[in-house]
Design a protein around this motif. Sequence first.
Motif, PDB file in Angstrom:
ATOM      1  N   GLY A 224       0.786  -1.228   0.000  1.00 50.72           N
ATOM      2  CA  GLY A 224       0.000   0.000   0.000  1.00 50.72           C
ATOM      3  C   GLY A 224       0.817   1.277   0.000  1.00 50.72           C
ATOM      4  N   LEU A 225       2.149   1.170  -0.081  1.00 54.19           N
ATOM      5  CA  LEU A 225       3.002   2.349  -0.026  1.00 54.19           C
ATOM      6  C   LEU A 225       3.472   2.766  -1.416  1.00 54.19           C
ATOM      7  CD1 LEU A 225       5.279   1.577   3.068  1.00 54.19           C
ATOM      8  CD2 LEU A 225       3.045   2.709   2.986  1.00 54.19           C
ATOM      9  N   ARG A 226       3.841   4.029  -1.507  1.00 53.53           N
ATOM     10  CA  ARG A 226       4.390   4.605  -2.739  1.00 53.53           C
ATOM     11  C   ARG A 226       5.755   5.195  -2.394  1.00 53.53           C
ATOM     12  NH1 ARG A 226       3.248   9.874  -5.585  1.00 53.53           N
ATOM     13  NH2 ARG A 226       3.604   9.493  -7.806  1.00 53.53           N
ATOM     14  N   LEU A 227       6.808   4.719  -3.085  1.00 57.22           N
ATOM     15  CA  LEU A 227       8.177   5.093  -2.758  1.00 57.22           C
ATOM     16  C   LEU A 227       8.850   5.743  -3.957  1.00 57.22           C
ATOM     17  CD1 LEU A 227       9.222   1.761  -0.989  1.00 57.22           C
ATOM     18  CD2 LEU A 227       8.267   3.822   0.088  1.00 57.22           C
ATOM     19  N   LEU A 228       9.764   6.675  -3.659  1.00 52.11           N
ATOM     20  CA  LEU A 228      10.532   7.365  -4.704  1.00 52.11           C
ATOM     21  C   LEU A 228      12.002   7.012  -4.566  1.00 52.11           C
ATOM     22  CD1 LEU A 228      10.818   9.525  -6.961  1.00 52.11           C
ATOM     23  CD2 LEU A 228      11.038  11.241  -5.136  1.00 52.11           C
ATOM     24  N   ASP A 229      12.606   6.587  -5.673  1.00 57.23           N
ATOM     25  CA  ASP A 229      14.049   6.365  -5.751  1.00 57.23           C
ATOM     26  C   ASP A 229      14.609   7.464  -6.634  1.00 57.23           C
ATOM     27  OD1 ASP A 229      16.608   5.376  -5.788  1.00 57.23           O
ATOM     28  OD2 ASP A 229      16.180   3.770  -7.220  1.00 57.23           O
ATOM     29  N   ILE A 230      15.136   8.515  -6.002  1.00 57.55           N
ATOM     30  CA  ILE A 230      15.589   9.683  -6.746  1.00 57.55           C
ATOM     31  C   ILE A 230      17.088   9.568  -6.996  1.00 57.55           C
ATOM     32  CG2 ILE A 230      15.707  10.980  -4.556  1.00 57.55           C
ATOM     33  CD1 ILE A 230      14.920  12.533  -7.973  1.00 57.55           C
ATOM     34  N   GLY A 231      17.478   9.625  -8.267  1.00 57.67           N
ATOM     35  CA  GLY A 231      18.853   9.345  -8.650  1.00 57.67           C
ATOM     36  C   GLY A 231      19.074   7.849  -8.771  1.00 57.67           C
ATOM     37  N   CYS A 232      18.156   7.168  -9.441  1.00 56.34           N
ATOM     38  CA  CYS A 232      18.134   5.697  -9.448  1.00 56.34           C
ATOM     39  C   CYS A 232      19.217   5.081 -10.311  1.00 56.34           C
ATOM     40  CB  CYS A 232      16.761   5.195  -9.893  1.00 56.34           C
ATOM     41  SG  CYS A 232      16.354   5.570 -11.618  1.00 56.34           S
ATOM     42  N   GLY A 233      19.823   5.859 -11.217  1.00 58.72           N
ATOM     43  CA  GLY A 233      20.891   5.327 -12.053  1.00 58.72           C
ATOM     44  C   GLY A 233      20.446   4.136 -12.875  1.00 58.72           C
ATOM     45  N   THR A 234      21.236   3.068 -12.857  1.00 59.29           N
ATOM     46  CA  THR A 234      20.918   1.865 -13.628  1.00 59.29           C
ATOM     47  C   THR A 234      19.963   0.931 -12.892  1.00 59.29           C
ATOM     48  OG1 THR A 234      22.823   0.645 -12.761  1.00 59.29           O
ATOM     49  CG2 THR A 234      23.172   1.947 -14.769  1.00 59.29           C
ATOM     50  N   GLY A 235      19.457   1.365 -11.748  1.00 66.87           N
ATOM     51  CA  GLY A 235      18.444   0.585 -11.042  1.00 66.87           C
ATOM     52  C   GLY A 235      18.948  -0.205  -9.857  1.00 66.87           C
ATOM     53  N   ALA A 236      20.212  -0.031  -9.463  1.00 65.64           N
ATOM     54  CA  ALA A 236      20.722  -0.780  -8.308  1.00 65.64           C
ATOM     55  C   ALA A 236      19.996  -0.375  -7.035  1.00 65.64           C
ATOM     56  CB  ALA A 236      22.224  -0.564  -8.155  1.00 65.64           C
ATOM     57  N   SER A 237      19.789   0.921  -6.851  1.00 67.93           N
ATOM     58  CA  SER A 237      19.069   1.379  -5.663  1.00 67.93           C
ATOM     59  C   SER A 237      17.590   1.017  -5.750  1.00 67.93           C
ATOM     60  CB  SER A 237      19.251   2.880  -5.466  1.00 67.93           C
ATOM     61  OG  SER A 237      18.949   3.594  -6.651  1.00 67.93           O
ATOM     62  N   THR A 238      17.039   0.982  -6.960  1.00 70.61           N
ATOM     63  CA  THR A 238      15.651   0.558  -7.142  1.00 70.61           C
ATOM     64  C   THR A 238      15.488  -0.895  -6.719  1.00 70.61           C
ATOM     65  OG1 THR A 238      15.663   1.978  -9.107  1.00 70.61           O
ATOM     66  CG2 THR A 238      13.722   0.600  -8.761  1.00 70.61           C
TER      67      THR A 238
ATOM     68  N   ALA B 242      17.314  -2.403  -4.551  1.00 70.07           N
ATOM     69  CA  ALA B 242      17.423  -2.430  -3.095  1.00 70.07           C
ATOM     70  C   ALA B 242      16.098  -2.069  -2.445  1.00 70.07           C
ATOM     71  CB  ALA B 242      18.523  -1.469  -2.638  1.00 70.07           C
ATOM     72  N   LEU B 243      15.425  -1.051  -2.971  1.00 70.10           N
ATOM     73  CA  LEU B 243      14.102  -0.686  -2.449  1.00 70.10           C
ATOM     74  C   LEU B 243      13.101  -1.816  -2.667  1.00 70.10           C
ATOM     75  CD1 LEU B 243      13.093   3.020  -3.253  1.00 70.10           C
ATOM     76  CD2 LEU B 243      13.274   1.918  -1.020  1.00 70.10           C
ATOM     77  N   LEU B 244      13.155  -2.423  -3.829  1.00 69.09           N
ATOM     78  CA  LEU B 244      12.237  -3.515  -4.143  1.00 69.09           C
ATOM     79  C   LEU B 244      12.466  -4.695  -3.203  1.00 69.09           C
ATOM     80  CD1 LEU B 244      10.017  -4.442  -6.151  1.00 69.09           C
ATOM     81  CD2 LEU B 244      11.862  -5.357  -7.582  1.00 69.09           C
ATOM     82  N   HIS B 245      13.703  -4.931  -2.837  1.00 72.24           N
ATOM     83  CA  HIS B 245      14.025  -6.012  -1.898  1.00 72.24           C
ATOM     84  C   HIS B 245      13.405  -5.735  -0.534  1.00 72.24           C
ATOM     85  CE1 HIS B 245      16.632  -8.392   0.850  1.00 72.24           C
ATOM     86  NE2 HIS B 245      16.599  -9.260  -0.145  1.00 72.24           N
ATOM     87  N   ALA B 246      13.450  -4.445  -0.097  1.00 72.77           N
ATOM     88  CA  ALA B 246      12.890  -4.072   1.202  1.00 72.77           C
ATOM     89  C   ALA B 246      11.377  -3.940   1.162  1.00 72.77           C
ATOM     90  CB  ALA B 246      13.503  -2.754   1.675  1.00 72.77           C
ATOM     91  N   ALA B 247      10.841  -3.608  -0.011  1.00 73.15           N
ATOM     92  CA  ALA B 247       9.402  -3.326  -0.130  1.00 73.15           C
ATOM     93  C   ALA B 247       8.849  -3.939  -1.414  1.00 73.15           C
ATOM     94  CB  ALA B 247       9.172  -1.815  -0.119  1.00 73.15           C
ATOM     95  N   PRO B 248       8.754  -5.273  -1.475  1.00 74.88           N
ATOM     96  CA  PRO B 248       8.343  -5.928  -2.724  1.00 74.88           C
ATOM     97  C   PRO B 248       6.908  -5.638  -3.140  1.00 74.88           C
ATOM     98  CG  PRO B 248       8.490  -7.516  -0.918  1.00 74.88           C
ATOM     99  CD  PRO B 248       9.086  -6.245  -0.418  1.00 74.88           C
ATOM    100  N   HIS B 249       6.089  -5.129  -2.213  1.00 72.21           N
ATOM    101  CA  HIS B 249       4.688  -4.871  -2.547  1.00 72.21           C
ATOM    102  C   HIS B 249       4.403  -3.390  -2.777  1.00 72.21           C
ATOM    103  CE1 HIS B 249       3.933  -9.018  -1.531  1.00 72.21           C
ATOM    104  NE2 HIS B 249       4.415  -8.846  -0.313  1.00 72.21           N
ATOM    105  N   ALA B 250       5.421  -2.543  -2.717  1.00 75.78           N
ATOM    106  CA  ALA B 250       5.215  -1.101  -2.867  1.00 75.78           C
ATOM    107  C   ALA B 250       5.215  -0.695  -4.338  1.00 75.78           C
ATOM    108  CB  ALA B 250       6.305  -0.339  -2.131  1.00 75.78           C
ATOM    109  N   GLU B 251       4.604   0.436  -4.613  1.00 74.52           N
ATOM    110  CA  GLU B 251       4.766   1.110  -5.901  1.00 74.52           C
ATOM    111  C   GLU B 251       6.052   1.922  -5.814  1.00 74.52           C
ATOM    112  OE1 GLU B 251       2.858   4.818  -8.460  1.00 74.52           O
ATOM    113  OE2 GLU B 251       1.671   3.877  -6.854  1.00 74.52           O
ATOM    114  N   ILE B 252       6.960   1.749  -6.768  1.00 78.64           N
ATOM    115  CA  ILE B 252       8.255   2.425  -6.740  1.00 78.64           C
ATOM    116  C   ILE B 252       8.433   3.227  -8.019  1.00 78.64           C
ATOM    117  CG2 ILE B 252      10.757   2.130  -6.625  1.00 78.64           C
ATOM    118  CD1 ILE B 252      10.264  -0.494  -5.116  1.00 78.64           C
TER     119      ILE B 252
END
Length: 234
Positions: A46-60, A62-72
């Motif tokens: 149910g959460l919405r997360l922003l990955d600002i400066g995501c580059g090639t997606g490594a940080s994205t 990481a966020l997906l690993h912590a929050a697999p059910h969130a909108e990113i």
Amino acid sequence: MSTYDVPEAFDAGAAAYDGLVGANPGYHRHLRLSAQRMGIRDGGRGLRLLDIGCGTGASTAALLHAAPHAEIVGVDGSAGMLEQARTKRWPSTVTFVHSRAEDLAQAGVHGPFDGILAAYLVRNLPDPDPVLRMLLGMLSPGSVFAAHEYSVRDSRAAGILWNAVCAAVIIPAGRFRTGDADLYRYLRRSVNDFDGATQFRDRLQRNGFTDVQSVTMPGWQRGIVHTFLGRATS
């Protein structure tokens, strides 16, 4: 440096970027650690997360690993880096937007977000303060901003180690893989010039974040890379 176009430089280095950072012990694990330190619960349902400066997606990732059910929503100013990110497999809950951090509204990226991760971004901004205030305004009340960032000015030992690794490994490897070491020389300078950890915590507080704290990384990047955390007022 105001004369150095960081997104354009990352465009040129995008194809080699994943290979270079993948050779850094702990790079992806440390990004996941910063995402975990955001304290996201219930897999981000149910959460919405922003990955600002995501580059090639490594940080994205990481966020997906912590929050697999969130909108990113992943955002980056480098079209080349985003092209690399989009070639990877993502669930439908992950989307990418091409925009500099300063231009999110014009790119159609609006809050509220229930968490924001900025990995290796703030140090590269020409003027961090207005961007930090903008990101604070995009957080829902009580939500967390996390900056995963280099900061060595508070530790002489960390500064010596950082510069030694740059001279012996990062700059030569960048030159070997891309034929041009300018981006990696800039990386070295930008880290040396960036806020110390105490100064950056003060900067976050000055720009309106509360409950500000920082935790460094384990391993060889102890005292070099940190998770800086701040919260929007509840």
